[in-house]
Design a protein around this motif. Structure first.
Motif, mmCIF file in Angstrom:
data_model
loop_
_atom_site.group_PDB
_atom_site.id
_atom_site.type_symbol
_atom_site.label_atom_id
_atom_site.label_comp_id
_atom_site.label_asym_id
_atom_site.label_seq_id
_atom_site.Cartn_x
_atom_site.Cartn_y
_atom_site.Cartn_z
ATOM 1 N N GLY A 1 19.015 0.390 31.191
ATOM 2 C CA GLY A 1 20.030 1.130 30.440
ATOM 3 C C GLY A 1 20.396 0.479 29.125
ATOM 4 N N ALA A 2 19.656 -0.530 28.713
ATOM 5 C CA ALA A 2 19.948 -1.247 27.468
ATOM 6 C C ALA A 2 19.187 -0.616 26.302
ATOM 7 C CB ALA A 2 19.579 -2.716 27.622
ATOM 8 N N THR A 3 19.469 0.637 26.027
ATOM 9 C CA THR A 3 18.701 1.351 25.011
ATOM 10 C C THR A 3 19.283 1.229 23.612
ATOM 11 O OG1 THR A 3 19.910 3.392 25.456
ATOM 12 C CG2 THR A 3 17.852 3.053 26.661
ATOM 13 N N GLN A 4 20.534 0.817 23.505
ATOM 14 C CA GLN A 4 21.131 0.664 22.175
ATOM 15 C C GLN A 4 20.670 -0.652 21.574
ATOM 16 O OE1 GLN A 4 21.869 3.174 20.990
ATOM 17 N NE2 GLN A 4 23.761 4.088 21.586
ATOM 18 N N LEU A 5 20.142 -0.566 20.412
ATOM 19 C CA LEU A 5 19.731 -1.749 19.645
ATOM 20 C C LEU A 5 18.716 -2.620 20.382
ATOM 21 C CD1 LEU A 5 23.229 -2.743 18.229
ATOM 22 C CD2 LEU A 5 21.461 -1.429 17.064
ATOM 23 N N ILE A 6 17.630 -2.025 20.859
ATOM 24 C CA ILE A 6 16.545 -2.812 21.438
ATOM 25 C C ILE A 6 15.893 -3.555 20.274
ATOM 26 C CG2 ILE A 6 14.331 -2.796 22.636
ATOM 27 C CD1 ILE A 6 15.209 -0.233 24.046
ATOM 28 N N ASP B 1 16.107 8.817 25.956
ATOM 29 C CA ASP B 1 16.893 9.828 25.237
ATOM 30 C C ASP B 1 18.226 10.101 25.927
ATOM 31 O OD1 ASP B 1 14.905 10.057 23.317
ATOM 32 O OD2 ASP B 1 14.010 11.859 24.213
ATOM 33 N N ASP B 2 18.214 10.148 27.263
ATOM 34 C CA ASP B 2 19.450 10.382 28.011
ATOM 35 C C ASP B 2 20.458 9.252 27.781
ATOM 36 O OD1 ASP B 2 18.296 12.696 29.001
ATOM 37 O OD2 ASP B 2 17.869 11.862 30.986
ATOM 38 N N PHE B 3 20.001 8.005 27.863
ATOM 39 C CA PHE B 3 20.887 6.859 27.613
ATOM 40 C C PHE B 3 21.406 6.865 26.177
ATOM 41 C CE2 PHE B 3 18.796 4.455 31.236
ATOM 42 C CZ PHE B 3 19.945 4.384 32.011
ATOM 43 N N ASP B 4 20.525 7.203 25.249
ATOM 44 C CA ASP B 4 20.891 7.231 23.835
ATOM 45 C C ASP B 4 21.968 8.294 23.587
ATOM 46 O OD1 ASP B 4 20.426 6.008 21.306
ATOM 47 O OD2 ASP B 4 19.306 7.788 20.675
ATOM 48 N N MET B 5 21.787 9.478 24.165
ATOM 49 C CA MET B 5 22.774 10.557 24.012
ATOM 50 C C MET B 5 24.098 10.159 24.644
ATOM 51 S SD MET B 5 23.836 13.501 23.063
ATOM 52 C CE MET B 5 22.550 14.644 22.692
ATOM 53 N N LYS B 6 24.041 9.574 25.828
ATOM 54 C CA LYS B 6 25.261 9.138 26.515
ATOM 55 C C LYS B 6 26.035 8.140 25.656
ATOM 56 C CE LYS B 6 26.771 7.358 30.992
ATOM 57 N NZ LYS B 6 27.279 6.009 30.984
#
Length: 153
Positions: A13-18, A47-52
């Protein structure tokens, strides 16, 4: 190794700022790299994590509170809308403390809820008054019987 690295980040779930996995490299991995390297299921999860993350970091957006609904509501400031019709704009979001009523919103799928507290729509009643009323109902109906409004939330 990039696929394994990206899959691990996305599954966690660490999709922000990989960031690039190279030592001392802080370059953000572009979404296009994820799109190119990862299979469809993992891209969808990304995409789901990014949208969330986007919705939850935006004070003008809320997820629909109806269980199972995946729609998002964007709030347009009441003052801003009124000012726009007069040819001016205030540019501020009204806070819950200085509002005398709640704001009912609808997600586009027929689910109505209060923007401010996330419970069943109760406009124009302020959230604190609505909560006191719900507490009073619980005293009257100690067996946990729900009111019609509560069942719709």
């Amino acid at each position: 190794c990039w696929r394994t690295f990206l899959a691990g980040k996305i599954e966690a779930g660490a999709t922000q700022l990989i960031e690039c996995p190279a030592s001392e490299c802080h370059v953000r991995v572009p979404a296009e790299v994820v799109d190119h390297l990862m299979p469809k299921e993992i891209r969808q999860r990304y995409d789901d994590f990014d949208m969330k993350a986007f919705v939850e970091s935006n004070p003008r957006m809320r997820w629909c509170t109806k269980a199972g609904c995946v729609r998002v509501v964007e709030m347009h400031d009441h003052d801003e809308l009124e000012a726009a019709s007069l040819g001016a704009s205030s540019g501020r979001l009204e806070t819950n403390e200085n509002r005398k009523s709640s704001r009912m919103v609808e997600c586009g799928s027929g689910h109505f809820f209060c923007w401010d507290c996330g419970r069943a729509a109760h406009e124009p009643c302020p959230c604190d008054v609505w909560q006191r009323w719900q507490d009073k109902l619980k005293q009257i109906q100690p067996d946990g019987a729900l009111t019609k409004v509560d069942e719709e939330a």
